[in-house]
Write a protein that holds these residues in place. Sequence first.
Motif, PDB file in Angstrom:
ATOM      1  N   PRO A 165     -10.470 -49.344   5.524  1.00  0.00           N
ATOM      2  CA  PRO A 165     -10.423 -50.233   4.350  1.00  0.00           C
ATOM      3  C   PRO A 165      -9.906 -51.632   4.659  1.00  0.00           C
ATOM      4  CG  PRO A 165      -9.688 -48.045   3.733  1.00  0.00           C
ATOM      5  CD  PRO A 165      -9.867 -48.028   5.228  1.00  0.00           C
ATOM      6  N   GLU A 166      -8.886 -51.713   5.493  1.00  0.00           N
ATOM      7  CA  GLU A 166      -8.309 -53.018   5.781  1.00  0.00           C
ATOM      8  C   GLU A 166      -9.222 -53.893   6.629  1.00  0.00           C
ATOM      9  OE1 GLU A 166      -6.722 -50.115   8.898  1.00  0.00           O
ATOM     10  OE2 GLU A 166      -7.113 -50.109   6.733  1.00  0.00           O
ATOM     11  N   GLN A 167     -10.274 -53.315   7.190  1.00  0.00           N
ATOM     12  CA  GLN A 167     -11.206 -54.070   8.029  1.00  0.00           C
ATOM     13  C   GLN A 167     -12.509 -54.411   7.298  1.00  0.00           C
ATOM     14  OE1 GLN A 167     -11.690 -51.502  11.427  1.00  0.00           O
ATOM     15  NE2 GLN A 167      -9.775 -52.152  12.373  1.00  0.00           N
ATOM     16  N   ARG A 168     -12.638 -53.955   6.063  1.00  0.00           N
ATOM     17  CA  ARG A 168     -13.867 -54.178   5.311  1.00  0.00           C
ATOM     18  C   ARG A 168     -13.871 -55.584   4.719  1.00  0.00           C
ATOM     19  NH1 ARG A 168     -13.346 -48.399   2.209  1.00  0.00           N
ATOM     20  NH2 ARG A 168     -13.345 -47.141   4.135  1.00  0.00           N
ATOM     21  N   GLY A 169     -14.932 -56.303   4.982  1.00  0.00           N
ATOM     22  CA  GLY A 169     -15.022 -57.665   4.485  1.00  0.00           C
ATOM     23  C   GLY A 169     -15.178 -57.735   2.984  1.00  0.00           C
ATOM     24  N   LYS A 170     -14.700 -58.814   2.428  1.00  0.00           N
ATOM     25  CA  LYS A 170     -14.848 -59.084   1.002  1.00  0.00           C
ATOM     26  C   LYS A 170     -15.903 -60.147   0.742  1.00  0.00           C
ATOM     27  CE  LYS A 170     -10.142 -57.745  -0.334  1.00  0.00           C
ATOM     28  NZ  LYS A 170      -9.815 -57.101   0.949  1.00  0.00           N
ATOM     29  N   THR A 171     -16.447 -60.718   1.808  1.00  0.00           N
ATOM     30  CA  THR A 171     -17.474 -61.750   1.676  1.00  0.00           C
ATOM     31  C   THR A 171     -18.685 -61.395   2.540  1.00  0.00           C
ATOM     32  OG1 THR A 171     -16.686 -63.082   3.554  1.00  0.00           O
ATOM     33  CG2 THR A 171     -15.649 -63.483   1.392  1.00  0.00           C
ATOM     34  N   SER A 172     -19.803 -62.025   2.216  1.00  0.00           N
ATOM     35  CA  SER A 172     -21.007 -61.798   3.015  1.00  0.00           C
ATOM     36  C   SER A 172     -20.797 -62.237   4.456  1.00  0.00           C
ATOM     37  CB  SER A 172     -22.186 -62.556   2.399  1.00  0.00           C
ATOM     38  OG  SER A 172     -22.555 -61.999   1.151  1.00  0.00           O
ATOM     39  N   ALA A 173     -20.073 -63.323   4.654  1.00  0.00           N
ATOM     40  CA  ALA A 173     -19.845 -63.822   6.009  1.00  0.00           C
ATOM     41  C   ALA A 173     -19.092 -62.803   6.854  1.00  0.00           C
ATOM     42  CB  ALA A 173     -19.068 -65.139   5.958  1.00  0.00           C
ATOM     43  N   GLU A 174     -18.157 -62.107   6.249  1.00  0.00           N
ATOM     44  CA  GLU A 174     -17.395 -61.099   7.002  1.00  0.00           C
ATOM     45  C   GLU A 174     -18.280 -59.911   7.359  1.00  0.00           C
ATOM     46  OE1 GLU A 174     -12.849 -61.181   5.554  1.00  0.00           O
ATOM     47  OE2 GLU A 174     -14.291 -61.142   3.893  1.00  0.00           O
ATOM     48  N   TRP A 175     -19.199 -59.559   6.473  1.00  0.00           N
ATOM     49  CA  TRP A 175     -20.111 -58.471   6.807  1.00  0.00           C
ATOM     50  C   TRP A 175     -21.152 -58.909   7.836  1.00  0.00           C
ATOM     51  CZ3 TRP A 175     -19.718 -53.410   6.014  1.00  0.00           C
ATOM     52  CH2 TRP A 175     -18.748 -52.974   5.108  1.00  0.00           C
ATOM     53  N   GLU A 176     -21.513 -60.171   7.812  1.00  0.00           N
ATOM     54  CA  GLU A 176     -22.382 -60.686   8.861  1.00  0.00           C
ATOM     55  C   GLU A 176     -21.697 -60.599  10.222  1.00  0.00           C
ATOM     56  OE1 GLU A 176     -23.284 -64.596   7.532  1.00  0.00           O
ATOM     57  OE2 GLU A 176     -24.838 -63.947   6.116  1.00  0.00           O
TER      58      GLU A 176
END
Length: 248
Positions: A91-102
């Motif tokens: 959970p602490e590594q899951r992005g909150k923005t599209s850029a983080e998921w990219e």
Amino acid sequence: MKLSLQLFSARNFTPYTDVIARLGDYGYDAAEGFLGNFAEGDETRAALDAAGLTMPTLHVPLQMLEEDAEGVAKLAAKLGTTAVYAPWIAPEQRGKTSAEWEALADRLAACHAAMAEFGIPLGWHNHDFEMVTLADGGVPMDILLTRAPMIDWEMDVAWVVRGGADPIAWINKYGDRITAAHFKDIAPAGEKTDEDGWADPGTGTVDWPAILTALREKTRCAVLVAEHDNPSDLDRFAKQAIAHYRSL
């Protein structure tokens, strides 16, 4: 399509070697390994051979893929595995923005390149959080599959449903990326609370007749992996899963 069983389902019913033997008796084709099996690679392979099973797919932590691709390849060779999937991110590594998921997609692309050196394809295994729209409008699963077009997808159908999405719509959109799928079910609301709301395949609310037809017709799914995240009775679940699969 081979019928497998994710050994994570059996973590409270070890030893895994005994579980593998029973899967052979029940008529399964395969078992899917995870981190809990890595320390017993030789014993696992021996149990698979004795039971007449294979282990075509394997869940491997992202950190391990990034830090020791060669070690993963050696383990895969030992187990006879031909496809690996990164199964989860904390959970602490899951992005909150599209850029983080990219950025995560870029990491997966790099892992794919590293595993390709050993001839092993890499994919992602979803949970519910990848299906939830971000505040900026992006959908993590869309981002992973479009930003990293080389990776495969092991679709966990019930987690797609728990994420509020339609599995058929996702199969229609990304069927060419789906190389394996998880065969699990969701209990009606308020039921099976002792099993975290999960159900044995065919006893819950997931429309498996329609979904399996779509998987067969529109994807490259070669392995269907029975799973129950918290069964109170492993053998009941394993027997029901294979019975329902055969009925379909």
